[in-house]
Design a protein around this motif. Structure first.
Motif, PDB file in Angstrom:
ATOM      1  N   GLN A   1       7.986  -7.223  10.391  1.00 25.87           N
ATOM      2  CA  GLN A   1       8.291  -6.312  11.489  1.00 25.87           C
ATOM      3  C   GLN A   1       8.552  -4.877  11.005  1.00 25.87           C
ATOM      4  OE1 GLN A   1       8.285  -6.489  14.929  1.00 25.87           O
ATOM      5  NE2 GLN A   1       7.171  -8.375  14.493  1.00 25.87           N
ATOM      6  N   HIS A   2       9.132  -4.781   9.795  1.00 27.39           N
ATOM      7  CA  HIS A   2       9.446  -3.440   9.285  1.00 27.39           C
ATOM      8  C   HIS A   2       8.179  -2.638   8.973  1.00 27.39           C
ATOM      9  CE1 HIS A   2      11.378  -0.124   7.318  1.00 27.39           C
ATOM     10  NE2 HIS A   2      10.913  -0.460   6.130  1.00 27.39           N
ATOM     11  N   PRO A   3       7.287  -3.159   8.111  1.00 24.94           N
ATOM     12  CA  PRO A   3       6.046  -2.387   7.872  1.00 24.94           C
ATOM     13  C   PRO A   3       5.216  -2.190   9.141  1.00 24.94           C
ATOM     14  CG  PRO A   3       6.052  -4.466   6.633  1.00 24.94           C
ATOM     15  CD  PRO A   3       7.413  -4.302   7.195  1.00 24.94           C
TER      16      PRO A   3
ATOM     17  N   LEU B   1       2.275  -0.549   3.154  1.00 29.45           N
ATOM     18  CA  LEU B   1       2.505  -1.027   1.785  1.00 29.45           C
ATOM     19  C   LEU B   1       3.764  -0.453   1.123  1.00 29.45           C
ATOM     20  CD1 LEU B   1      -1.199  -0.645   0.568  1.00 29.45           C
ATOM     21  CD2 LEU B   1      -0.037  -2.803   1.111  1.00 29.45           C
ATOM     22  N   HIS B   2       4.543   0.360   1.851  1.00 31.57           N
ATOM     23  CA  HIS B   2       5.571   1.138   1.147  1.00 31.57           C
ATOM     24  C   HIS B   2       6.653   0.291   0.480  1.00 31.57           C
ATOM     25  CE1 HIS B   2       7.925   0.670   4.899  1.00 31.57           C
ATOM     26  NE2 HIS B   2       8.966   0.853   4.122  1.00 31.57           N
ATOM     27  N   ASP B   3       6.770  -0.985   0.869  1.00 27.98           N
ATOM     28  CA  ASP B   3       7.799  -1.822   0.234  1.00 27.98           C
ATOM     29  C   ASP B   3       7.232  -2.913  -0.668  1.00 27.98           C
ATOM     30  OD1 ASP B   3      10.207  -0.669   1.076  1.00 27.98           O
ATOM     31  OD2 ASP B   3      10.147  -1.683   3.014  1.00 27.98           O
ATOM     32  N   VAL B   4       5.942  -2.830  -1.033  1.00 27.91           N
ATOM     33  CA  VAL B   4       5.355  -3.953  -1.789  1.00 27.91           C
ATOM     34  C   VAL B   4       5.279  -3.733  -3.300  1.00 27.91           C
ATOM     35  CG1 VAL B   4       3.937  -4.615   0.197  1.00 27.91           C
ATOM     36  CG2 VAL B   4       2.922  -3.242  -1.644  1.00 27.91           C
TER      37      VAL B   4
ATOM     38  N   ILE C   1      11.728   6.915  -4.401  1.00 26.23           N
ATOM     39  CA  ILE C   1      12.852   7.445  -3.621  1.00 26.23           C
ATOM     40  C   ILE C   1      13.754   6.303  -3.175  1.00 26.23           C
ATOM     41  CG2 ILE C   1      13.516   8.663  -1.516  1.00 26.23           C
ATOM     42  CD1 ILE C   1      10.734  10.076  -1.699  1.00 26.23           C
ATOM     43  N   ASN C   2      13.129   5.200  -2.732  1.00 28.52           N
ATOM     44  CA  ASN C   2      13.911   4.095  -2.159  1.00 28.52           C
ATOM     45  C   ASN C   2      14.643   3.266  -3.197  1.00 28.52           C
ATOM     46  OD1 ASN C   2      13.181   4.820   0.361  1.00 28.52           O
ATOM     47  ND2 ASN C   2      11.634   3.223   0.645  1.00 28.52           N
ATOM     48  N   LYS C   3      14.121   3.276  -4.411  1.00 29.68           N
ATOM     49  CA  LYS C   3      14.667   2.437  -5.467  1.00 29.68           C
ATOM     50  C   LYS C   3      16.112   2.793  -5.786  1.00 29.68           C
ATOM     51  CE  LYS C   3      11.481   1.134  -8.923  1.00 29.68           C
ATOM     52  NZ  LYS C   3      10.791   1.638 -10.112  1.00 29.68           N
TER      53      LYS C   3
ATOM     54  N   ALA D   1       9.230   7.995   8.468  1.00 32.82           N
ATOM     55  CA  ALA D   1       8.931   6.882   9.372  1.00 32.82           C
ATOM     56  C   ALA D   1       9.737   5.649   8.964  1.00 32.82           C
ATOM     57  CB  ALA D   1       7.439   6.583   9.356  1.00 32.82           C
ATOM     58  N   ASP D   2       9.821   5.414   7.654  1.00 31.51           N
ATOM     59  CA  ASP D   2      10.594   4.291   7.106  1.00 31.51           C
ATOM     60  C   ASP D   2      12.058   4.424   7.530  1.00 31.51           C
ATOM     61  OD1 ASP D   2      11.376   2.148   5.367  1.00 31.51           O
ATOM     62  OD2 ASP D   2      11.856   3.619   3.802  1.00 31.51           O
ATOM     63  N   ARG D   3      12.615   5.633   7.350  1.00 35.75           N
ATOM     64  CA  ARG D   3      14.013   5.844   7.694  1.00 35.75           C
ATOM     65  C   ARG D   3      14.236   5.721   9.199  1.00 35.75           C
ATOM     66  NH1 ARG D   3      18.474   8.004   5.095  1.00 35.75           N
ATOM     67  NH2 ARG D   3      17.499   6.939   3.353  1.00 35.75           N
TER      68      ARG D   3
ATOM     69  N   HIS E   1      12.689   3.820  11.318  1.00 35.01           N
ATOM     70  CA  HIS E   1      12.804   2.414  11.717  1.00 35.01           C
ATOM     71  C   HIS E   1      14.108   1.799  11.207  1.00 35.01           C
ATOM     72  CE1 HIS E   1      11.882  -2.036  11.606  1.00 35.01           C
ATOM     73  NE2 HIS E   1      11.870  -1.716  12.894  1.00 35.01           N
ATOM     74  N   ASN E   2      14.500   2.135   9.996  1.00 37.23           N
ATOM     75  CA  ASN E   2      15.767   1.600   9.481  1.00 37.23           C
ATOM     76  C   ASN E   2      16.957   2.083  10.301  1.00 37.23           C
ATOM     77  OD1 ASN E   2      14.709  -0.015   7.469  1.00 37.23           O
ATOM     78  ND2 ASN E   2      14.717   1.636   5.949  1.00 37.23           N
ATOM     79  N   MET E   3      16.893   3.321  10.770  1.00 40.74           N
ATOM     80  CA  MET E   3      17.982   3.847  11.605  1.00 40.74           C
ATOM     81  C   MET E   3      18.006   3.144  12.964  1.00 40.74           C
ATOM     82  SD  MET E   3      19.816   6.141   9.979  1.00 40.74           S
ATOM     83  CE  MET E   3      20.733   6.876  11.335  1.00 40.74           C
TER      84      MET E   3
END
Ligand code: MN
Length: 722
Positions: A54-56, A78-81, A110-112, A145-147, A149-151
């Motif tokens: 759901q996140h990606p 693919l940003h989390d793979v 950045i996310n690491k 975009a990642d942030r 959705h996380n927010m």
């Protein structure tokens, strides 16, 4: 706390993408990206209880809603793979290629980083975000975009983590979204941040808005009707919408001390038309019917904001005496107002490249240029991040050039900052500043809407060092500093060249022999200098003695500077009597002896001769003993105030010796001369005496010699060198 989540399907995302991406190859690649991420996360759940996919899916959906290009959509999936140890990087490169993998890697880096209160990690992550912007802005767009959705799903975290995430988003990602002109992202992020960082305030505003919702809708609809009537009469094609103010913007106004009921622009609407010309037409029509509020009109069409935003803003007394804030813009302006840099995708035919977007950013966004300059100036991460946050991402003042171009500067900036922002050439040649028609001091603090004219003079010698303190921005400060470094460097280079040429001449080395490219590279190698300039700078500012440079090539004759230097360094310096009377050029403490061969006295033309291990011996310039030893000769001269007596050697020829010695002694006592010794030299024809006298100077010696000459039995008197 539980929450119902709407499940997003790949089909829904795909439909969104199909609206604007049609190339089958691109669509196939996007399918592959989804398939990869689906398998990668299969079986995993998010904290929310949703399947991880759901996140990606959501991130890709958000990106598709701003018409992101194929590479960005794929990177969104693919940003989390990317595995921690990069073990699947090769595989990803094989399937998706370098461009997509670079974006994924950028986001991963950045996310690491772990944010839990570790200041260093925060700074490091912020630096990566900022540097990412300058390398490929799509990294940051995926990150936003990642942030986002996380927010949206932040409710799942404990309150402490919620607040941390919210504050971090407000500190860095919201200002970046704002600078990129991505207002839909910015606005939603701000509202979400407020919800978690100040829940009480957030829910107070939401409740108030709900209470007044029906009433506001009624008023807005009445106003829309009235405006529509005006525009219909003129036959203008338009769209008109009531506009909800964001919760965060209301919070900002409350925070400034206004009460909820004071906030008149809660009633807001927006008119969309086809052309710029129609924007002004609509404005005129509205003002003809509804009285505008003074000072609330802004023409961002003629003078766009620095993030490219364009619109006309006005506030009018509308129906039922309610106050309305109205924005008028074209559809194209609306795209830019909503999506900023990302709107570039909507206006680009298929196949926009990284260079296009990056180029648009460089050309159109002032903040980007500042970012690059600050990046180049600061080597230290913390400084870089701090400077960007204070000077680029914080609230700014907007001032104008005389031509009406907007220049964005941090609050506290002065005309010096303005001049250097326009161009360093303008700064370097600035002689004064005129703000709104009046001359101002250079430390004047610029205010919003100031019109700033910089007076320059091409003959100006450059900035003053005081300006470093008057400037506010690190850019201006560093440009002023670099001016001084540059000019100082030029001086050193010139001086260094002169010093070397002089030394080569002094050693009687033909210039053409010395200055060959082969010789120069030998010297550069010896000192590990990268170019001639570096050599001359070091010679010019005295970092290396010129003698050692020449010695690289002509080493058999150690130079006099070296010898002297050695003396001084080895501490073999010892004060002797003559020291005060003889000045050795350039050297202060060194042993000085008077040569016994030519016996110089004050007034004689003299030179210094560098001996091996005994300091400097003073000879008369014409002394044959030092001829052909020029490389050991150093300039010396007598101190004017010498009072001591020095020995001089005279040879007296006489015809007879009757009373001669008595006569000589008598003359010497007249002239304040001490006779140290008299030696008779036997010769067959006449009498010769070698006379050593102690005498003050050449003048006294000449006088004495004349007196001796006047003695009838003396044929001749001469000063000799042994
Ligand atoms: Mn993510």
């Amino acid at each position: 706390m539980t929450k119902m989540n709407l499940e997003l399907t790949y089909e829904e995302v795909k439909n969104k993408i199909d609206n604007y991406i049609t190339n089958p190859e691109d669509l196939a690649l996007i399918d592959k990206a989804f398939k990869y991420v689906y398998e990668f996360h299969e079986g995993e759940k998010r904290l929310t209880g949703d399947d991880y996919i759901q996140h990606p899916l959501n991130v890709a959906y958000i990106l598709a809603s701003i018409n992101a290009d194929t590479a960005t959509i794929c990177a969104g999936f693919l940003h989390d793979v990317m595995e921690e140890d990069d073990s699947n990087k090769e595989e990803l490169l094989d399937i998706f290629g370098e461009v997509i993998v670079n974006i994924v890697e950028g986001v991963t880096k950045i996310n690491k980083l772990n944010f839990d209160g570790d200041k260093k990690a925060v700074i490091e992550s912020h630096r990566k975000i900022l540097v990412g912007l300058s390398e490929d802005v799509r990294v940051i767009i995926v990150k936003l975009a990642d942030r986002l959705h996380n927010m949206r799903t932040l409710w799942v975290l404990p309150p402490k983590s919620q607040k941390e995430k919210a504050n971090e988003t407000l500190d860095i990602l919201v200002p970046i979204a704002s600078r990129l002109g991505m207002n839909t992202f910015k606005s939603e992020l701000e509202d979400l941040c407020l919800r978690y960082s100040k829940p009480d305030t957030y829910f107070y505003i939401v409740e108030k808005l709900n209470q007044t919702k029906n009433e506001r809708n009624l008023e807005v609809n009445k106003m829309i009707e009235a405006v529509s009537l005006l525009l219909d009469k003129e036959g203008i094609e338009y769209k008109i919408k009531g506009r909800a103010k964001s919760i965060y913007s209301i919070y900002k106004k409350l925070d400034k001390g206004k009460s909820f009921n004071d906030i008149y622009d809660l009633l807001a609407l927006r008119v969309y038309v086809n052309t710029e010309h129609e924007c002004y037409q609509v404005l005129g029509l509205i003002h003809s019917k509804f009285k505008p509020m003074p000072k609330r009109f802004k023409d961002y069409i003629a003078m766009p904001k620095t993030n490219m935003y364009q619109s006309l803003h006005t506030t009018v007394f509308g129906v039922d005496e309610h106050i309305f804030e109205i924005q008028i813009r074209t559809y194209e302006m609306d795209q830019i107002a909503e999506h900023g840099i990302a709107s570039h995708w909507s206006y680009k035919e298929h196949g926009s490249t990284k260079a296009d977007l990056q180029n648009a950013m460089e050309q159109k966004l002032q903040f980007f240029r500042s970012l690059i300059e600050i990046k180049n100036d600061n080597s230290n991460d913390e400084e870089f991040v701090k400077t960007v946050q204070n000077e680029v991402l914080k609230e700014n003042v907007y001032v104008f050039t005389p031509r009406g171009d907007v220049i964005e500067l941090p609050i506290g900036s002065t005309p010096i900052d303005f001049a250097y922002r326009v161009h360093s050439g303008v700064g370097d040649k600035m002689v004064g500043a005129i703000v709104n028609g009046s001359i101002v001091p250079l430390d004047y603090v610029l205010q919003n809407n100031d019109v700033v004219k910089i007076n320059t003079n091409k003959n100006s010698l450059g900035p003053s060092k005081e300006w470093i303190n008057m400037a506010f921005t690190s850019q201006a400060k560093s440009k002023i500093k670099s001016f001084f470094n540059r000019t100082q460097k030029e001086d050193y280079v010139k001086l260094g060249e002169e010093v070397l040429i002089k030394e080569v001449k002094k050693r009687k080395i033909p210039m053409a022999d010395f200055f060959t490219s082969e010789n120069i590279s030998k010297i550069l190698n010896e000192f590990k200098y990268k170019d001639e300039e570096e050599l001359y700078v070091n010679l010019g500012n005295n970092k290396i003695p010129v003698g050692t440079v020449v010695n690289v090539l002509y080493n058999d004759n150690a130079s006099k500077e070296d010898l002297i230097l050695k003396r001084v360094i080895n501490g073999e310096v010892e004060e002797v009597n003559s020291k005060d009377d003889i000045i050795v050029e350039g050297i202060d403490r060194i042993k000085v002896n008077v040569a016994s061969c030519c016996k110089p006295i004050p007034g004689d033309e003299i030179v210094g001769y560098i001996t091996k291990g005994h300091g400097i011996t003073i000879h008369r310039a014409m002394c044959p003993n030092i001829m052909n030893n020029e490389e050991r000769i150093i300039n010396v001269h007598w101190n004017n105030i010498t009072t001591k007596k020095y020995p001089a050697l005279l040879l007296v020829h006489a015809m007879e010796n009757k009373n001669l010695l008595l006569d000589i002694i008598a003359r010497s006592s007249n002239s304040d001369i001490t006779i140290q010794s008299i030696n008779a030299i036997n010769s067959s024809d006449n009498f010769m005496y070698e006379l050593t006298v102690l005498i003050n100077n050449v003048e006294s010696l000449k006088k004495f010699m004349n007196e001796l000459d006047s003695i009838s039995s003396i044929i001749n008197v001469e000063r000799i060198i042994k």
